[in-house]
Scaffold this motif. Structure first.
Motif, PDB file in Angstrom:
ATOM      1  N   ARG A 151      52.184  41.256  24.788  1.00  0.00           N
ATOM      2  CA  ARG A 151      52.499  42.451  25.389  1.00  0.00           C
ATOM      3  C   ARG A 151      53.336  42.090  26.734  1.00  0.00           C
ATOM      4  N   PRO A 152      54.356  42.542  27.162  1.00  0.00           N
ATOM      5  CA  PRO A 152      54.971  42.353  28.510  1.00  0.00           C
ATOM      6  C   PRO A 152      53.986  42.836  29.442  1.00  0.00           C
ATOM      7  N   GLU A 153      53.185  43.727  29.140  1.00  0.00           N
ATOM      8  CA  GLU A 153      52.394  44.168  30.430  1.00  0.00           C
ATOM      9  C   GLU A 153      51.638  42.986  30.908  1.00  0.00           C
ATOM     10  N   GLY A 154      51.202  42.076  30.222  1.00  0.00           N
ATOM     11  CA  GLY A 154      50.332  40.950  30.613  1.00  0.00           C
ATOM     12  C   GLY A 154      51.001  40.286  31.834  1.00  0.00           C
ATOM     13  N   ALA A 155      52.332  39.974  31.510  1.00  0.00           N
ATOM     14  CA  ALA A 155      53.185  39.242  32.595  1.00  0.00           C
ATOM     15  C   ALA A 155      53.082  39.941  33.754  1.00  0.00           C
ATOM     16  N   GLU A 156      53.496  41.443  33.581  1.00  0.00           N
ATOM     17  CA  GLU A 156      53.587  42.201  34.745  1.00  0.00           C
ATOM     18  C   GLU A 156      52.223  42.174  35.712  1.00  0.00           C
ATOM     19  N   LEU A 157      51.050  42.341  34.903  1.00  0.00           N
ATOM     20  CA  LEU A 157      49.718  42.437  35.605  1.00  0.00           C
ATOM     21  C   LEU A 157      49.474  40.958  36.354  1.00  0.00           C
ATOM     22  N   ARG A 158      49.956  39.735  35.746  1.00  0.00           N
ATOM     23  CA  ARG A 158      49.704  38.508  36.403  1.00  0.00           C
ATOM     24  C   ARG A 158      50.383  38.487  37.716  1.00  0.00           C
ATOM     25  N   CYS A 159      51.401  39.327  37.792  1.00  0.00           N
ATOM     26  CA  CYS A 159      52.210  39.485  39.217  1.00  0.00           C
ATOM     27  C   CYS A 159      51.437  40.306  40.312  1.00  0.00           C
ATOM     28  N   ARG A 160      50.782  41.427  39.577  1.00  0.00           N
ATOM     29  CA  ARG A 160      49.877  42.353  40.409  1.00  0.00           C
ATOM     30  C   ARG A 160      48.732  41.460  41.079  1.00  0.00           C
ATOM     31  N   ILE A 161      48.043  40.775  40.093  1.00  0.00           N
ATOM     32  CA  ILE A 161      46.904  40.159  40.619  1.00  0.00           C
ATOM     33  C   ILE A 161      47.312  39.072  41.535  1.00  0.00           C
ATOM     34  N   ALA A 162      48.346  38.234  41.398  1.00  0.00           N
ATOM     35  CA  ALA A 162      48.857  37.288  42.370  1.00  0.00           C
ATOM     36  C   ALA A 162      48.993  37.881  43.746  1.00  0.00           C
ATOM     37  N   GLU A 163      49.627  39.323  43.704  1.00  0.00           N
ATOM     38  CA  GLU A 163      50.021  39.895  44.734  1.00  0.00           C
ATOM     39  C   GLU A 163      48.693  40.272  45.909  1.00  0.00           C
ATOM     40  N   LEU A 164      47.485  40.426  45.024  1.00  0.00           N
ATOM     41  CA  LEU A 164      46.353  40.737  45.560  1.00  0.00           C
ATOM     42  C   LEU A 164      45.518  39.560  46.064  1.00  0.00           C
ATOM     43  N   GLY A 165      45.940  38.333  45.893  1.00  0.00           N
ATOM     44  CA  GLY A 165      45.501  37.334  46.018  1.00  0.00           C
ATOM     45  C   GLY A 165      44.419  36.511  45.122  1.00  0.00           C
ATOM     46  N   GLY A 166      44.422  37.302  43.503  1.00  0.00           N
ATOM     47  CA  GLY A 166      43.663  36.820  42.758  1.00  0.00           C
ATOM     48  C   GLY A 166      44.172  35.792  41.948  1.00  0.00           C
ATOM     49  N   ILE A 167      43.270  34.996  40.852  1.00  0.00           N
ATOM     50  CA  ILE A 167      43.915  34.196  40.154  1.00  0.00           C
ATOM     51  C   ILE A 167      43.980  34.898  38.720  1.00  0.00           C
ATOM     52  N   PRO A 168      45.219  34.775  38.231  1.00  0.00           N
ATOM     53  CA  PRO A 168      45.373  35.387  36.561  1.00  0.00           C
ATOM     54  C   PRO A 168      44.746  34.492  35.895  1.00  0.00           C
ATOM     55  N   PRO A 169      44.225  35.205  34.690  1.00  0.00           N
ATOM     56  CA  PRO A 169      43.518  34.422  33.753  1.00  0.00           C
ATOM     57  C   PRO A 169      44.357  33.608  33.090  1.00  0.00           C
ATOM     58  N   GLY A 170      44.002  32.090  32.842  1.00  0.00           N
ATOM     59  CA  GLY A 170      44.735  31.203  32.203  1.00  0.00           C
ATOM     60  C   GLY A 170      44.445  30.928  30.732  1.00  0.00           C
ATOM     61  N   ASP A 171      44.873  29.987  30.545  1.00  0.00           N
ATOM     62  CA  ASP A 171      44.642  29.742  28.823  1.00  0.00           C
ATOM     63  C   ASP A 171      43.142  29.339  28.630  1.00  0.00           C
ATOM     64  N   ASN A 172      42.146  28.902  29.732  1.00  0.00           N
ATOM     65  CA  ASN A 172      40.846  28.792  29.505  1.00  0.00           C
ATOM     66  C   ASN A 172      40.012  30.124  29.608  1.00  0.00           C
ATOM     67  N   ALA A 173      40.678  30.850  30.380  1.00  0.00           N
ATOM     68  CA  ALA A 173      39.905  32.260  30.431  1.00  0.00           C
ATOM     69  C   ALA A 173      40.362  32.954  29.090  1.00  0.00           C
ATOM     70  N   LEU A 174      41.424  32.995  28.469  1.00  0.00           N
ATOM     71  CA  LEU A 174      41.717  33.624  27.367  1.00  0.00           C
ATOM     72  C   LEU A 174      40.884  33.061  26.168  1.00  0.00           C
ATOM     73  N   GLU A 175      40.613  31.719  26.100  1.00  0.00           N
ATOM     74  CA  GLU A 175      39.803  31.151  25.085  1.00  0.00           C
ATOM     75  C   GLU A 175      38.367  31.479  25.055  1.00  0.00           C
ATOM     76  N   GLU A 176      37.875  31.659  26.459  1.00  0.00           N
ATOM     77  CA  GLU A 176      36.355  31.998  26.624  1.00  0.00           C
ATOM     78  C   GLU A 176      36.335  33.385  26.316  1.00  0.00           C
ATOM     79  N   GLN A 177      37.455  34.251  26.470  1.00  0.00           N
ATOM     80  CA  GLN A 177      37.300  35.812  26.192  1.00  0.00           C
ATOM     81  C   GLN A 177      37.134  35.855  24.499  1.00  0.00           C
ATOM     82  N   THR A 178      38.176  35.125  23.897  1.00  0.00           N
ATOM     83  CA  THR A 178      38.215  34.935  22.453  1.00  0.00           C
ATOM     84  C   THR A 178      36.961  34.618  21.662  1.00  0.00           C
ATOM     85  N   SER A 179      36.281  33.612  22.412  1.00  0.00           N
ATOM     86  CA  SER A 179      35.077  32.904  21.750  1.00  0.00           C
ATOM     87  C   SER A 179      33.960  34.012  21.566  1.00  0.00           C
ATOM     88  N   ARG A 180      34.139  34.933  22.574  1.00  0.00           N
ATOM     89  CA  ARG A 180      33.081  35.997  22.782  1.00  0.00           C
ATOM     90  C   ARG A 180      33.249  37.052  21.840  1.00  0.00           C
TER      91      ARG A 180
END
Length: 1004
Positions: free
Chosen positions: A975-1004
């Motif tokens: 969904r395009p909302e994912g890319a939009e939220l990555r920008c919001r996260i970066a604006e607040l100084g956070g680190i957007p979830p990457g491929d590793n985070a996605l894989e970790e969530q999926t494994s759960r």
């Protein structure tokens, strides 16, 4: 303790009175006392106390019962078991029982003893029975006690007169006739007492007064007893002796009542109500119902309780209208009734008409109960009816005896089968405490028939090991169920036998309709289905046969032109089909029935979803079809017959008719999808796929695969894409353009949400082109709507508007009513996203009307939510949350967790828009609690909204946490909302979830 109901309700213990405060608590106690220690179902108490305003009546009842227990000498007096309450009342503890016992004892006592007993009994009264308690459920018991009180007063006066105390009798009777100016027995006693005292003129004055009252009030002349007294006084005959003349024994012919009896409170009250009526002719109650339903048991239960109100006796005749023996002839019935009234055999008239007149003469003016059991027809009953309004007649029959209602104003009580709660209570009463699961299974197999339940209980008692689980398992087998439900060689204790006595009296064609109706696989059916299964294309003849079966109580008329066979009768009917028609005829009958449902479903789908259904391929036999060309009629028919259609699809392959299952799958796929019947759709399409592959039916295989793929997509199953692609391949190989377009429409959604947006859009354009080539303009609205939705999600708003406006025009022009609300709500969402809030409100209003007009119930909640959002945007808080509240009621009604979550998110957005952050957080968190799926847009949206609230509050850590989790969901859905939220996260100084985070969530 001492319980007193012959006046205002009072309770006493050894230490003194016990205060029972509150009308509801008094009502609970009174209702339990009226049953005198018998169990009373909780539902009966709730209904009696609160009626339609019960609400959470069970909890309120428990509270009152708890407080009552604290007032009793021992709390276990008031017990609860199997859904019913029971108040244990010991001998001599209830004044009403003491009163009735003394009145009964006085019947056989001499004058002195009788007068003493009756005087003591009447002294127990302190006012009216249950005085001050206005509960309709008590009416029958109050009437019974009131009538017995009057009888006791009359008997006391007769006893006083018999022992030479005429003055006392005159004083008592003068008060009694003043209070009850139409009571003939009291006036007759007063005339006798005055005559015996040498006051003939006063006695004749009493006669004139009562005659005038009877004529003025009822239009009746006095009964035989009064007229005979007047004649004898005017003739100057000697007054009777002080002592009573020898009298014929008072008949008391009622058979014993069943020792264990449950339920039937409403029917017992209705019998009392009918008996309490007035009129010149005998009052008649006809208790009717199917074989084994407990008609005689009910009537005997009431008759024994009411016997004291019939001081001149109770007559009973089994007419044997149904059974192994010949029905009793009218002349024999009359002879038995006359002998019961003391007529010597030599004095009984020879002619039947004279016997009937003789019986009416003797019964005239007497308070008699006449119980005519097991009648076969109105003609069997009519000649033996008394003519006097002083008599009450109870008739039991499997036939409705409509002629008695028409000509004799009989009141019919249709006795239904016991409820599951009452059935379980009866089993518990018969067997004591037993394992709950086994009892429940036995109850289910006995279809609520008391006879079957009693036989099952006897079967359990026969098993010395006491294990009823085996019996429950055996009863599950329809082949042996009726064999198990019989006891020894007693035909009266065999369910099959009692059914057969009803069946044997049927006309041949009516009997055939009954047999073949047992092949119907649903819970209920209509005349069209019976016409199909019998091969009878004259619907009027079929309806006449069904009416005959209803009158014979072999089929239940459940209203709305629909009929039902309960489980045991269905097993019996199917057994008869096998025995009398043979397996081949049964198979042919089921084939006609299945063909009818395929043809009718296809006609309904043509009206509701023009062009969507696959054309049936099984050759159709001529059948009578209902009128289903109108949208509303067709949708009602589909909703009514849904379970039957699915059941036909389940049974057809086992009966050698796999083509009917594949036909139903291809015909019904769109209806099942629209209604959200996903589990049912998966079952039907799965069976259809197996049947099609077994028969090498590629056409059926393609439609079954498409239905399975669509259902898998709705249920978020990973195999959706593979199923739809397999379906597409089959339709392409066969050159079936319509099948290809249907599959492409839904395969596009799978590809789009898997990130293959271009492929999804390409599939939709191809589907639109196929429909255009085929000339199916009515079908093009759906892929156009989906394409517009895809364009909206990727922010191609101009393209979205173009598609959606075209889709709406096509749907409205071509009558594609189910698509209209989808398109309107999609336009509303687009209007909100583009800031056109007035347009969004208009689309939401039109969408709500469309969902309600066109029967698309699962969209109603979304439409209401959209209205709430629109009013919130326009600043109307009150209306916004009124619509959100209505939307939540829809979600609660439909019990769809994802819909509920979507509605909660909409409410939360309105709260946030109005600055109500705490309320918005509560709504978003509740949405996650109700539906949290790793690949659902709703889950991502709730997480995103929570992040927005926390970011606005400055709680960046919590905002980043929720946004990060939302990104994982949106990325998984591409969904395009994912890319939009990555920008919001970066604006607040956070680190957007990457491929590793996605894989970790999926494994759960």
């Amino acid at each position: 303790m001492r319980f007193e109901v012959l006046g205002p309700l009072r309770v006493r213990c050894e230490s003194g009175p016990v205060a029972v405060s509150g009308s509801l608590r008094q009502g609970v106690l009174a209702l339990l006392l009226a049953q005198s220690g018998r169990p009373v179902p909780a539902d009966t108490l709730v209904d009696a106390l609160w009626g339609d305003d019960a609400g959470d009546g069970g909890s309120k009842l428990q509270l009152h019962v708890h407080k009552l227990r604290r007032l009793l000498d021992t709390p276990d007096r008031l017990s609860h078991d199997a859904g019913a309450y029971r108040l244990r009342v010991g001998a001599g503890e209830l004044d009403a029982e003491s009163f009735a016992s003394m009145v009964a004892e006085a019947e056989t006592a001499g004058p002195d003893r009788a007068a003493d007993l009756l005087g003591d009994a009447l002294a127990l009264w302190r006012g009216d029975a249950y005085q001050g308690l206005d509960l309709p459920a008590l009416a029958a018991e109050i009437q019974r006690l009131t009538e017995l009180r009057l009888v006791a007063q009359e008997r006391l006066a007769a006893a006083e007169l018999a022992r030479g105390r005429g003055s006392a009798a005159i004083a008592q009777l003068t008060d009694l006739v003043s209070a009850h100016p139409l009571r003939e027995r009291a006036h007759a006693l007063l005339m006798t007492a005055l005559w015996a005292g040498g006051r003939q003129a006063d006695a004749l004055a009493v006669y004139r007064d009562v005659r005038q009252a009877l004529v003025d009030e009822l239009g009746l002349e006095p009964g035989t007893e009064l007229r005979d007294l007047e004649r004898r006084i005017l003739a100057g005959e000697d007054a009777p002796d002080a002592g009573p003349a020898p009298a014929a024994p008072i008949p008391a012919q009622l058979p014993p009542a069943a020792g264990v009896f449950v339920g039937r409170d409403a029917e017992l009250a209705e019998l009392s109500r009918i008996e309490g009526g007035s009129g010149g002719a005998a009052r008649i109650a006809v208790v009717t119902g199917t074989a084994g339903v407990g008609k005689t048991a009910l009537a005997l239960r009431w008759a024994h309780r009411a016997a004291a109100g019939f001081p001149d006796g109770q007559l009973y005749v089994d007419l044997r209208g149904y059974g192994p023996d010949q029905p009793v002839r009218t002349d024999d019935v009359l002879a038995r009734l006359l002998r019961g009234l003391g007529v010597d055999g030599a004095a009984i008239a020879a002619d039947v008409a004279e016997r009937a007149a003789q019986f009416r003469t003797l019964a005239g003016g007497r308070r008699l109960l006449v119980f005519l059991d097991n009648a076969s027809s109105a003609e069997q009953v009519r000649p033996v009816l008394p003519g006097s309004g002083s008599c009450f007649v109870v008739v039991t029959s499997r036939d409705a005896l409509g002629g008695l209602s028409v000509r004799e104003d009989a009141h019919r009580i249709d006795l239904d089968r016991l409820t599951s709660t009452e059935s379980a209570l009866l089993m518990d009463s018969l067997l004591g405490e037993r394992p709950g699961d086994a009892v429940t299974r036995i109850v289910e197999r006995c279809a609520g028939l008391p006879l079957a339940l009693r036989i099952a209980a006897e079967r359990v008692r026969e098993r010395h090991d006491g294990d009823i689980g085996d019996l429950a398992d055996e009863l599950a087998d329809e082949q042996v169920r009726l064999d198990l439900l019989e006891v020894g060689d007693d035909p009266q204790a065999s369910v099959r036998s009692v059914f057969s006595w009803s069946y044997q009296g049927l006309d041949a064609e009516v009997a055939r309709a009954f047999r073949l109706s047992g092949l119907h696989p649903g819970n209920d059916f209509d005349a069209y289905a019976v016409s199909a299964v019998t091969g009878e294309n004259d619907l009027r003849s079929t309806r006449r046969r069904l009416h005959a079966l209803v009158r014979a109580r072999l089929v239940d008329d459940i209203g709305g032109g629909r009929y039902r066979l309960h489980d045991l009768l269905r097993v019996y009917a199917a057994e008869l089909t096998q025995a009398e028609d043979g397996a081949a005829a049964g198979t042919a009958a089921f084939a006609r029935l299945a063909g009818f449902y395929v043809q009718a479903a296809a006609r309904a789908m043509a009206a509701v979803f023009p062009g969507d259904a696959a054309a049936p391929v099984t050759p159709a036999e001529p059948v009578v079809l209902p009128d289903l060309d109108d949208y509303d009629a067709a949708m009602r028919w589909l909703d009514t017959e849904r379970l039957v259609l699915l059941s036909v699809g389940d049974h057809a392959p086992t009966r050698g008719l796999p083509g009917h299952t594949t036909d139903l799958s291809g015909v019904l796929w769109r209806y099942l999808d629209l209604g959200g019947y996903y589990e049912e759709a998966r079952s039907l399409h799965g069976r259809a796929l197996d049947a099609a592959r077994t028969a090498a039916d590629r056409h059926g295989e393609g439609w079954a695969l498409g239905g399975l793929g669509l259902t898998a997509m709705r249920m978020r199953a990973p195999e959706a894409g593979d199923l739809l692609r397999s379906a597409l391949a089959v339709h392409e190989a066969r050159g079936e353009g319509r099948g290809q377009a249907m599959v492409l429409n839904y395969l596009a959604a799978v590809d789009f949400f898997d990130g293959r947006k271009d492929a999804g859009i390409s599939h939709l354009r191809r589907a639109i082109a196929l429909y255009d080539e085929l000339g199916d303009e009515a079908l093009v609205a759906r892929p156009l709507n989906n394409l517009g939705g895809f364009y909206r999600m990727v922010r191609r708003y101009d393209d979205a508007i173009e598609c959606l406006e075209r889709a709406l025009g096509v749907a409205e022009r071509c009558g594609d009513r189910p698509s209209v609300p989808h398109i309107l709500l999609e336009l509303g969402a687009l209007s909100r996203m583009t800031g056109r809030f007035d347009a969004a409100l208009d689309y939401a209003q039109r969408g709500l009307r469309a969902t309600r007009e066109h029967g698309v119930a699962r969209l109603e909640g979304i439409a209401l939510s959209d209205l709430g959002l629109a009013h919130g945007r326009l600043g109307d808080r009150e209306r916004a949350f009124d619509f959100h509240r209505q939307a939540r009621q829809v979600a609660e009604r439909d019990r769809l967790p994802e819909l509920w979550a979507e509605i909660l998110i909409a409410a939360g957005r309105t709260h946030r828009l109005l600055g109500e952050d705490d309320a918005s957080v509560g709504a978003f968190e509740e949405a996650l609690a109700r539906f949290d799926h790793p690949s659902a847009f709703t889950t991502g949206a709730a997480l995103q909204e929570l992040g927005e609230v926390y970011a606005a509050r400055g709680d960046h850590a919590r905002a980043l946490d929720h946004w990060g989790r939302a990104v994982v969901v949106f990325d998984r859905m591409h969904r395009p909302e994912g890319a939009e939220l990555r920008c919001r996260i970066a604006e607040l100084g956070g680190i957007p979830p990457g491929d590793n985070a996605l894989e970790e969530q999926t494994s759960r």
